[in-house]
Scaffold this motif. Structure first.
Motif, PDB file in Angstrom:
ATOM      1  N   ALA A 132       0.857  -1.181   0.000  1.00  0.00           N
ATOM      2  CA  ALA A 132       0.000   0.000   0.000  1.00  0.00           C
ATOM      3  C   ALA A 132       0.895   1.232   0.000  1.00  0.00           C
ATOM      4  O   ALA A 132       1.878   1.297   0.738  1.00  0.00           O
ATOM      5  CB  ALA A 132      -0.892   0.002   1.229  1.00  0.00           C
ATOM      6  N   ILE A 133       0.555   2.183  -0.853  1.00  0.00           N
ATOM      7  CA  ILE A 133       1.279   3.458  -0.878  1.00  0.00           C
ATOM      8  C   ILE A 133       0.261   4.598  -0.862  1.00  0.00           C
ATOM      9  O   ILE A 133      -0.900   4.418  -1.221  1.00  0.00           O
ATOM     10  CB  ILE A 133       2.202   3.594  -2.106  1.00  0.00           C
ATOM     11  N   ASN A 134       0.735   5.747  -0.460  1.00  0.00           N
ATOM     12  CA  ASN A 134      -0.119   6.924  -0.424  1.00  0.00           C
ATOM     13  C   ASN A 134      -0.074   7.607  -1.789  1.00  0.00           C
ATOM     14  O   ASN A 134       1.008   7.913  -2.291  1.00  0.00           O
ATOM     15  CB  ASN A 134       0.366   7.874   0.668  1.00  0.00           C
ATOM     16  N   ILE A 135      -1.252   7.843  -2.385  1.00  0.00           N
ATOM     17  CA  ILE A 135      -1.324   8.516  -3.684  1.00  0.00           C
ATOM     18  C   ILE A 135      -1.929   9.918  -3.543  1.00  0.00           C
ATOM     19  O   ILE A 135      -2.286  10.554  -4.529  1.00  0.00           O
ATOM     20  CB  ILE A 135      -2.117   7.687  -4.713  1.00  0.00           C
ATOM     21  N   GLY A 136      -2.030  10.401  -2.316  1.00  0.00           N
ATOM     22  CA  GLY A 136      -2.652  11.691  -2.045  1.00  0.00           C
ATOM     23  C   GLY A 136      -1.973  12.868  -2.720  1.00  0.00           C
ATOM     24  O   GLY A 136      -2.615  13.883  -2.992  1.00  0.00           O
ATOM     25  N   LEU A 137      -0.672  12.757  -3.005  1.00  0.00           N
ATOM     26  CA  LEU A 137       0.038  13.850  -3.675  1.00  0.00           C
ATOM     27  C   LEU A 137      -0.387  13.986  -5.136  1.00  0.00           C
ATOM     28  O   LEU A 137      -0.087  14.989  -5.774  1.00  0.00           O
ATOM     29  CB  LEU A 137       1.553  13.636  -3.605  1.00  0.00           C
ATOM     30  N   LEU A 138      -1.081  12.974  -5.651  1.00  0.00           N
ATOM     31  CA  LEU A 138      -1.504  12.975  -7.055  1.00  0.00           C
ATOM     32  C   LEU A 138      -2.998  13.266  -7.183  1.00  0.00           C
ATOM     33  O   LEU A 138      -3.638  12.819  -8.127  1.00  0.00           O
ATOM     34  CB  LEU A 138      -1.170  11.633  -7.706  1.00  0.00           C
ATOM     35  N   ASP A 139      -3.544  14.035  -6.248  1.00  0.00           N
ATOM     36  CA  ASP A 139      -4.990  14.237  -6.221  1.00  0.00           C
ATOM     37  C   ASP A 139      -5.537  14.985  -7.431  1.00  0.00           C
ATOM     38  O   ASP A 139      -6.694  14.828  -7.781  1.00  0.00           O
ATOM     39  CB  ASP A 139      -5.438  14.906  -4.920  1.00  0.00           C
ATOM     40  N   GLU A 140      -4.705  15.771  -8.121  1.00  0.00           N
ATOM     41  CA  GLU A 140      -5.189  16.456  -9.327  1.00  0.00           C
ATOM     42  C   GLU A 140      -5.362  15.493 -10.494  1.00  0.00           C
ATOM     43  O   GLU A 140      -6.218  15.698 -11.349  1.00  0.00           O
ATOM     44  CB  GLU A 140      -4.244  17.587  -9.714  1.00  0.00           C
ATOM     45  N   HIS A 141      -4.531  14.473 -10.562  1.00  0.00           N
ATOM     46  CA  HIS A 141      -4.598  13.443 -11.599  1.00  0.00           C
ATOM     47  C   HIS A 141      -4.412  12.080 -10.936  1.00  0.00           C
ATOM     48  O   HIS A 141      -3.352  11.461 -11.065  1.00  0.00           O
ATOM     49  CB  HIS A 141      -3.523  13.662 -12.662  1.00  0.00           C
ATOM     50  N   PRO A 142      -5.413  11.612 -10.209  1.00  0.00           N
ATOM     51  CA  PRO A 142      -5.235  10.359  -9.461  1.00  0.00           C
ATOM     52  C   PRO A 142      -5.026   9.159 -10.393  1.00  0.00           C
ATOM     53  O   PRO A 142      -5.648   9.074 -11.446  1.00  0.00           O
ATOM     54  CB  PRO A 142      -6.539  10.225  -8.675  1.00  0.00           C
ATOM     55  N   PRO A 143      -4.115   8.285 -10.005  1.00  0.00           N
ATOM     56  CA  PRO A 143      -3.876   7.088 -10.819  1.00  0.00           C
ATOM     57  C   PRO A 143      -5.039   6.115 -10.718  1.00  0.00           C
ATOM     58  O   PRO A 143      -5.826   6.153  -9.768  1.00  0.00           O
ATOM     59  CB  PRO A 143      -2.608   6.495 -10.205  1.00  0.00           C
ATOM     60  N   ARG A 144      -5.119   5.256 -11.706  1.00  0.00           N
ATOM     61  CA  ARG A 144      -6.119   4.190 -11.755  1.00  0.00           C
ATOM     62  C   ARG A 144      -5.382   2.864 -11.882  1.00  0.00           C
ATOM     63  O   ARG A 144      -4.208   2.845 -12.260  1.00  0.00           O
ATOM     64  CB  ARG A 144      -7.039   4.387 -12.951  1.00  0.00           C
ATOM     65  N   PRO A 145      -6.047   1.756 -11.585  1.00  0.00           N
ATOM     66  CA  PRO A 145      -5.401   0.461 -11.778  1.00  0.00           C
ATOM     67  C   PRO A 145      -4.844   0.343 -13.201  1.00  0.00           C
ATOM     68  O   PRO A 145      -5.495   0.724 -14.175  1.00  0.00           O
ATOM     69  CB  PRO A 145      -6.524  -0.546 -11.517  1.00  0.00           C
ATOM     70  N   GLY A 146      -3.614  -0.150 -13.280  1.00  0.00           N
ATOM     71  CA  GLY A 146      -2.924  -0.275 -14.556  1.00  0.00           C
ATOM     72  C   GLY A 146      -1.960   0.870 -14.815  1.00  0.00           C
ATOM     73  O   GLY A 146      -1.062   0.749 -15.648  1.00  0.00           O
ATOM     74  N   ASP A 147      -2.135   2.003 -14.127  1.00  0.00           N
ATOM     75  CA  ASP A 147      -1.215   3.129 -14.266  1.00  0.00           C
ATOM     76  C   ASP A 147       0.085   2.833 -13.521  1.00  0.00           C
ATOM     77  O   ASP A 147       0.113   2.036 -12.586  1.00  0.00           O
ATOM     78  CB  ASP A 147      -1.817   4.412 -13.685  1.00  0.00           C
ATOM     79  N   TRP A 148       1.137   3.522 -13.924  1.00  0.00           N
ATOM     80  CA  TRP A 148       2.433   3.420 -13.276  1.00  0.00           C
ATOM     81  C   TRP A 148       2.716   4.706 -12.525  1.00  0.00           C
ATOM     82  O   TRP A 148       2.393   5.797 -13.008  1.00  0.00           O
ATOM     83  CB  TRP A 148       3.535   3.184 -14.311  1.00  0.00           C
ATOM     84  N   VAL A 149       3.303   4.566 -11.338  1.00  0.00           N
ATOM     85  CA  VAL A 149       3.667   5.721 -10.522  1.00  0.00           C
ATOM     86  C   VAL A 149       5.109   5.579 -10.069  1.00  0.00           C
ATOM     87  O   VAL A 149       5.645   4.474  -9.981  1.00  0.00           O
ATOM     88  CB  VAL A 149       2.742   5.870  -9.284  1.00  0.00           C
ATOM     89  N   LEU A 150       5.724   6.716  -9.795  1.00  0.00           N
ATOM     90  CA  LEU A 150       7.064   6.737  -9.226  1.00  0.00           C
ATOM     91  C   LEU A 150       6.910   6.894  -7.720  1.00  0.00           C
ATOM     92  O   LEU A 150       6.276   7.839  -7.251  1.00  0.00           O
ATOM     93  CB  LEU A 150       7.884   7.892  -9.810  1.00  0.00           C
ATOM     94  N   ILE A 151       7.474   5.961  -6.964  1.00  0.00           N
ATOM     95  CA  ILE A 151       7.274   5.879  -5.517  1.00  0.00           C
ATOM     96  C   ILE A 151       8.572   6.226  -4.787  1.00  0.00           C
ATOM     97  O   ILE A 151       9.654   5.769  -5.163  1.00  0.00           O
ATOM     98  CB  ILE A 151       6.861   4.447  -5.112  1.00  0.00           C
ATOM     99  N   HIS A 152       8.417   7.012  -3.729  1.00  0.00           N
ATOM    100  CA  HIS A 152       9.555   7.305  -2.849  1.00  0.00           C
ATOM    101  C   HIS A 152       9.026   7.372  -1.426  1.00  0.00           C
ATOM    102  O   HIS A 152       8.061   8.077  -1.153  1.00  0.00           O
ATOM    103  CB  HIS A 152      10.213   8.628  -3.243  1.00  0.00           C
ATOM    104  N   VAL A 153       9.642   6.633  -0.530  1.00  0.00           N
ATOM    105  CA  VAL A 153       9.288   6.532   0.888  1.00  0.00           C
ATOM    106  C   VAL A 153       7.776   6.399   1.117  1.00  0.00           C
ATOM    107  O   VAL A 153       7.209   7.058   1.980  1.00  0.00           O
ATOM    108  CB  VAL A 153       9.902   7.665   1.751  1.00  0.00           C
ATOM    109  N   GLY A 154       7.141   5.534   0.342  1.00  0.00           N
ATOM    110  CA  GLY A 154       5.731   5.228   0.564  1.00  0.00           C
ATOM    111  C   GLY A 154       4.738   6.174  -0.080  1.00  0.00           C
ATOM    112  O   GLY A 154       3.537   6.036   0.115  1.00  0.00           O
ATOM    113  N   PHE A 155       5.227   7.143  -0.868  1.00  0.00           N
ATOM    114  CA  PHE A 155       4.360   8.102  -1.532  1.00  0.00           C
ATOM    115  C   PHE A 155       4.563   8.040  -3.046  1.00  0.00           C
ATOM    116  O   PHE A 155       5.706   7.988  -3.508  1.00  0.00           O
ATOM    117  CB  PHE A 155       4.660   9.535  -1.067  1.00  0.00           C
TER     118      PHE A 155
END
Length: 90
Positions: free
Chosen positions: A30-53
């Motif tokens: 589980a990671i926090n995606i709150g920093l991406l609230d303007e363009h929230p990811p959806r299943p299948g999207d890729w995100v760059l993660i650092h220290v749980g965010f």
């Protein structure tokens, strides 16, 4: 060394829309995606993660290139995966 690691979003928690389950080289966390609230990811999207965010959305080609690089540097990536396995966000 701290790294930004690509992860694929597997699901968004229905009870916590700021938390997503991601797959990072076979490790699901589980990671926090709150920093991406303007363009929230959806299943299948890729995100760059650092220290749980999740810091940013990235495309699959960028994610694959980063994973290839990280795999090539060896121990530092292995250490990051070990830290990810041991981590938890509730």
């Amino acid at each position: 060394m701290c790294l930004g690691i690509p992860g694929e979003v597997v699901e968004i928690r229905p009870d916590r829309p700021d938390i997503a389950t991601v797959d990072v080289s076979g490790v699901r966390r589980a990671i926090n995606i709150g920093l991406l609230d303007e363009h929230p990811p959806r299943p299948g999207d890729w995100v760059l993660i650092h220290v749980g965010f999740a810091l940013s959305l990235i495309d699959e080609a960028e994610a694959r290139a980063a994973l290839d690089f990280l795999t090539g540097i060896g121990r530092a990536y292995d250490d990051e995966l070990a830290a990810l396995r041991a981590s938890s966000i509730d």
